[in-house]
Design a protein around this motif. Structure first.
Motif, short mmCIF file in Angstrom:
data_model
loop_
_atom_site.label_atom_id
_atom_site.label_comp_id
_atom_site.label_asym_id
_atom_site.label_seq_id
_atom_site.Cartn_x
_atom_site.Cartn_y
_atom_site.Cartn_z
N THR A 55 13.10 12.37 -14.04
CA THR A 55 13.46 12.13 -12.72
C THR A 55 12.68 13.20 -11.88
O THR A 55 12.10 12.92 -10.54
N LYS A 56 12.51 14.33 -12.28
CA LYS A 56 11.47 15.24 -11.50
C LYS A 56 10.09 14.73 -11.62
O LYS A 56 9.32 14.77 -10.56
N LEU A 57 9.61 14.05 -12.57
CA LEU A 57 8.18 13.42 -12.77
C LEU A 57 8.01 12.40 -11.62
O LEU A 57 7.08 12.49 -11.04
N THR A 58 9.10 11.53 -11.85
CA THR A 58 8.69 10.34 -10.80
C THR A 58 9.11 10.85 -9.25
O THR A 58 8.36 10.11 -8.47
N ALA A 59 9.91 11.87 -9.24
CA ALA A 59 9.83 12.23 -7.80
C ALA A 59 8.57 12.96 -7.22
O ALA A 59 8.13 12.77 -6.11
N ARG A 60 7.88 13.65 -8.26
CA ARG A 60 6.74 14.10 -7.84
C ARG A 60 5.58 13.11 -7.63
O ARG A 60 4.76 13.14 -6.67
N ILE A 61 5.43 12.04 -8.53
CA ILE A 61 4.57 11.08 -8.12
C ILE A 61 4.93 10.21 -6.76
O ILE A 61 4.13 9.78 -6.08
N ARG A 62 6.00 10.17 -6.53
CA ARG A 62 6.56 9.47 -5.26
C ARG A 62 6.04 10.10 -3.98
O ARG A 62 5.45 9.72 -3.28
N GLU A 63 6.42 11.45 -4.38
CA GLU A 63 5.86 12.56 -3.21
C GLU A 63 4.36 12.44 -2.96
O GLU A 63 3.85 12.49 -1.71
N ALA A 64 3.76 12.33 -4.07
CA ALA A 64 2.20 12.39 -3.90
C ALA A 64 1.65 11.29 -3.32
O ALA A 64 0.88 11.39 -2.40
N ALA A 65 2.31 9.89 -3.82
CA ALA A 65 1.76 8.79 -3.35
C ALA A 65 2.22 8.68 -1.53
O ALA A 65 1.27 8.35 -0.71
N GLU A 66 3.25 9.08 -1.22
CA GLU A 66 3.74 9.15 0.22
C GLU A 66 2.87 10.04 0.92
O GLU A 66 2.29 9.65 1.88
N ALA A 67 2.27 11.19 0.52
CA ALA A 67 1.53 12.08 1.09
C ALA A 67 0.11 11.62 1.26
O ALA A 67 -0.51 11.71 2.24
N SER A 68 -0.41 10.76 0.26
CA SER A 68 -1.69 10.28 0.18
C SER A 68 -1.54 9.12 1.46
O SER A 68 -2.57 8.90 1.92
N GLN A 69 -0.58 8.45 1.41
CA GLN A 69 -0.56 7.25 2.29
C GLN A 69 -0.38 7.91 4.01
O GLN A 69 -0.95 7.15 4.70
N SER A 70 0.11 8.92 4.06
CA SER A 70 0.20 9.62 5.21
C SER A 70 -1.07 10.13 5.76
O SER A 70 -1.35 10.08 6.90
#
Length: 72
Positions: A55-70
């Protein structure tokens, strides 16, 4: 398991799951996680078996993906 990492062929490169996962893992800042070999896949599998860690790992991946999209 090593067959997952074979991407040879003619024409457009294949999109294979390990490539997508490795790209996602590489987005995480300060992470040593990668997916380049069967050993790496086994390590990721062991993380996936620990619900809290996964859960922690997937949250970090999601946050990084969202940051790169923004940024774009």
């Amino acid at each position: 398991m090593s067959g997952y990492f074979v991407t040879e062929g003619i024409g457009r490169p294949l999109t294979i799951l390990p490539d997508v996962l490795n790209r996602d893992l590489s987005r995480i800042i300060n992470s040593n996680l990668q997916l380049k070999s069967s050993h790496d896949l086994e390590h990721l599998s062991s993380i996936a078996q620990q619900r809290d860690e996964w859960t922690k790992l997937t949250a970090r991946i999601r946050e990084a993906a969202e940051a790169s999209q923004s940024e774009h």
